[in-house]
Design a protein around this motif. Sequence first.
Motif, short mmCIF file in Angstrom:
data_model
loop_
_atom_site.label_atom_id
_atom_site.label_comp_id
_atom_site.label_asym_id
_atom_site.label_seq_id
_atom_site.Cartn_x
_atom_site.Cartn_y
_atom_site.Cartn_z
N GLY A 1 5.78 12.30 17.34
CA GLY A 1 5.76 10.79 17.83
C GLY A 1 5.52 9.92 16.50
N VAL A 2 5.37 8.58 16.78
CA VAL A 2 5.07 7.56 15.87
C VAL A 2 3.86 6.90 16.46
CG1 VAL A 2 5.94 5.64 14.82
CG2 VAL A 2 7.22 7.68 14.78
N VAL A 3 2.84 6.55 15.51
CA VAL A 3 1.85 5.50 15.67
C VAL A 3 1.75 4.73 14.63
CG1 VAL A 3 0.14 7.26 14.64
CG2 VAL A 3 -0.53 5.36 16.52
N SER A 4 1.36 3.42 14.84
CA SER A 4 1.30 2.40 13.75
C SER A 4 0.27 1.40 13.98
CB SER A 4 2.72 1.85 13.51
OG SER A 4 3.09 0.87 14.67
N TRP A 5 0.05 0.92 12.90
CA TRP A 5 -1.12 -0.55 12.82
C TRP A 5 0.00 -1.47 12.27
CZ3 TRP A 5 -5.38 -1.48 8.49
CH2 TRP A 5 -5.48 -2.56 8.62
N GLN A 6 0.11 -2.45 13.55
CA GLN A 6 1.08 -3.65 13.19
C GLN A 6 0.12 -4.69 12.71
OE1 GLN A 6 2.77 -3.65 16.95
NE2 GLN A 6 3.73 -1.55 16.76
N ARG A 7 -0.07 -4.74 11.40
CA ARG A 7 -0.96 -5.60 10.67
C ARG A 7 -1.12 -7.20 11.03
NH1 ARG A 7 -1.79 -5.29 5.29
NH2 ARG A 7 -3.69 -6.22 5.42
N GLU A 8 0.46 -7.60 11.11
CA GLU A 8 0.57 -9.02 11.40
C GLU A 8 0.28 -9.55 12.91
OE1 GLU A 8 4.76 -9.50 10.21
OE2 GLU A 8 4.02 -10.02 8.21
N ARG A 9 0.37 -8.65 13.66
CA ARG A 9 0.14 -8.88 15.08
C ARG A 9 -1.50 -8.20 15.50
NH1 ARG A 9 3.41 -5.51 17.88
NH2 ARG A 9 2.43 -6.19 19.61
N HIS A 10 -2.04 -7.84 14.61
CA HIS A 10 -3.29 -7.18 14.81
C HIS A 10 -3.48 -6.32 15.85
CE1 HIS A 10 -4.78 -9.85 11.94
NE2 HIS A 10 -4.23 -10.98 12.48
N MET B 1 0.93 -1.22 0.08
CA MET B 1 -0.07 0.10 -0.20
C MET B 1 0.89 1.25 0.05
SD MET B 1 -2.76 1.46 3.00
CE MET B 1 -4.25 0.57 2.18
N ARG B 2 0.33 2.09 -0.69
CA ARG B 2 1.14 3.58 -0.63
C ARG B 2 0.82 4.12 0.49
NH1 ARG B 2 3.39 5.92 -5.16
NH2 ARG B 2 2.69 7.82 -4.26
N PRO B 3 1.73 4.97 1.36
CA PRO B 3 1.35 5.66 2.42
C PRO B 3 0.21 6.74 2.32
CG PRO B 3 3.62 5.69 2.23
CD PRO B 3 3.10 5.11 0.83
N VAL B 4 -0.78 6.75 3.25
CA VAL B 4 -1.62 7.81 3.34
C VAL B 4 -1.58 8.77 4.48
CG1 VAL B 4 -3.56 6.19 2.36
CG2 VAL B 4 -3.19 6.37 4.67
N THR B 5 -2.20 9.75 4.20
CA THR B 5 -2.04 11.04 5.26
C THR B 5 -3.49 10.86 6.08
OG1 THR B 5 -0.35 12.07 4.15
CG2 THR B 5 -1.68 13.30 5.72
N LEU B 6 -3.55 10.98 7.18
CA LEU B 6 -4.67 11.07 8.09
C LEU B 6 -4.64 12.56 8.73
CD1 LEU B 6 -4.67 7.43 9.70
CD2 LEU B 6 -5.85 8.31 7.64
N SER C 1 18.00 4.17 9.33
CA SER C 1 17.41 2.99 8.88
C SER C 1 15.85 2.93 9.14
CB SER C 1 18.26 1.90 9.55
OG SER C 1 17.67 0.82 9.26
N PHE C 2 15.43 3.20 10.28
CA PHE C 2 14.12 3.35 10.51
C PHE C 2 13.29 4.18 9.42
CE2 PHE C 2 10.25 5.29 12.61
CZ PHE C 2 9.56 4.16 12.79
N VAL C 3 13.59 5.36 9.26
CA VAL C 3 12.99 6.10 8.36
C VAL C 3 12.95 5.68 6.73
CG1 VAL C 3 12.80 8.49 7.41
CG2 VAL C 3 12.94 8.09 9.96
N ALA C 4 14.39 5.51 6.47
CA ALA C 4 14.66 5.14 4.92
C ALA C 4 14.42 3.81 4.51
CB ALA C 4 16.13 5.53 4.82
N ALA D 1 7.72 -1.72 5.15
CA ALA D 1 6.54 -2.01 5.87
C ALA D 1 5.39 -1.57 5.19
CB ALA D 1 6.48 -1.51 7.38
N TRP D 2 5.33 -0.45 4.55
CA TRP D 2 4.19 0.12 3.99
C TRP D 2 4.05 -0.56 2.85
CZ3 TRP D 2 0.09 3.19 4.58
CH2 TRP D 2 0.06 4.14 5.78
N ASN D 3 5.16 -0.90 1.99
CA ASN D 3 5.12 -1.62 0.73
C ASN D 3 4.62 -2.99 0.74
OD1 ASN D 3 6.04 0.61 -0.98
ND2 ASN D 3 8.05 -0.07 -0.60
N ASN D 4 5.08 -3.72 1.77
CA ASN D 4 4.60 -5.17 2.10
C ASN D 4 3.50 -5.15 2.79
OD1 ASN D 4 5.74 -5.00 4.67
ND2 ASN D 4 7.53 -5.97 4.13
N GLY D 5 2.72 -4.14 3.45
CA GLY D 5 1.64 -4.14 4.20
C GLY D 5 1.76 -4.91 5.48
N THR D 6 2.90 -4.81 6.05
CA THR D 6 3.00 -5.59 7.52
C THR D 6 2.87 -4.65 8.71
OG1 THR D 6 5.51 -5.09 7.56
CG2 THR D 6 4.72 -7.39 6.78
N GLU D 7 3.31 -3.30 8.39
CA GLU D 7 2.83 -2.28 9.29
C GLU D 7 2.81 -1.02 8.58
OE1 GLU D 7 4.85 -0.79 13.50
OE2 GLU D 7 5.55 -2.41 12.52
#
Length: 188
Positions: free
Chosen positions: A80-89, A1-6, A50-53, A59-65
């Motif tokens: 700060g940072v917030v994430s949806w860790q899809r593999e762990r729900h 998925m391509r990154p979205v803005t909320l 490394s985290f940013v680049a 994670a966005w490209n492969n849909g894991t987070e």
Amino acid sequence: MRPVTLRTERFVLSAPRQADVPAVFAACQDAELQRYTTVPVPYSADDAASFVAEFVPQAWNNGTEYVFGVRTDVDAPLLGVVSWQRERHAVGYWLDSQHRGRGIMTEAVRRLLDWIFTHDDVDLLHWECHTGNVGSAIVAQRAGFRWKGEGLCSVVDRDGGHPWGWLGELHRSDLGTVQPREEWPVLA
């Protein structure tokens, strides 16, 4: 998925970018953030880069987070940072120490949850934190998560094990509610 803005009333959630590397590095120097998350210790400028680049776009490209930076405006510095860790729900989050205690993360997490539950296959999300992370528990409670108790976290810690933690869950039907503080024994 391509990154979205909320967007929320006060904040923009968008994928961390190269300009955020110094803010990520600075935030991850905080002893409390290191204690309650799985960031490397010591945390280096290379870790932030490394985290940013690498991690975020992969994670966005492969849909894991789906990782979002929280900021006051599209071009503003990272808070700060917030994430949806899809593999762990699950959802995860951290906030730079100078911005804690102002409802920033609660607002960001609520917006993330609204977005997550627009996906038809999502009916249940998990939250967990290392035991003692009261700030994270307050955000989860205010975002509507129900207290599930204590147990081993699903996340793998720096030592390769699963830390003991506090656990919660949010059903789609609970979205938009705030769970009573009394139902969270760690907040009493």
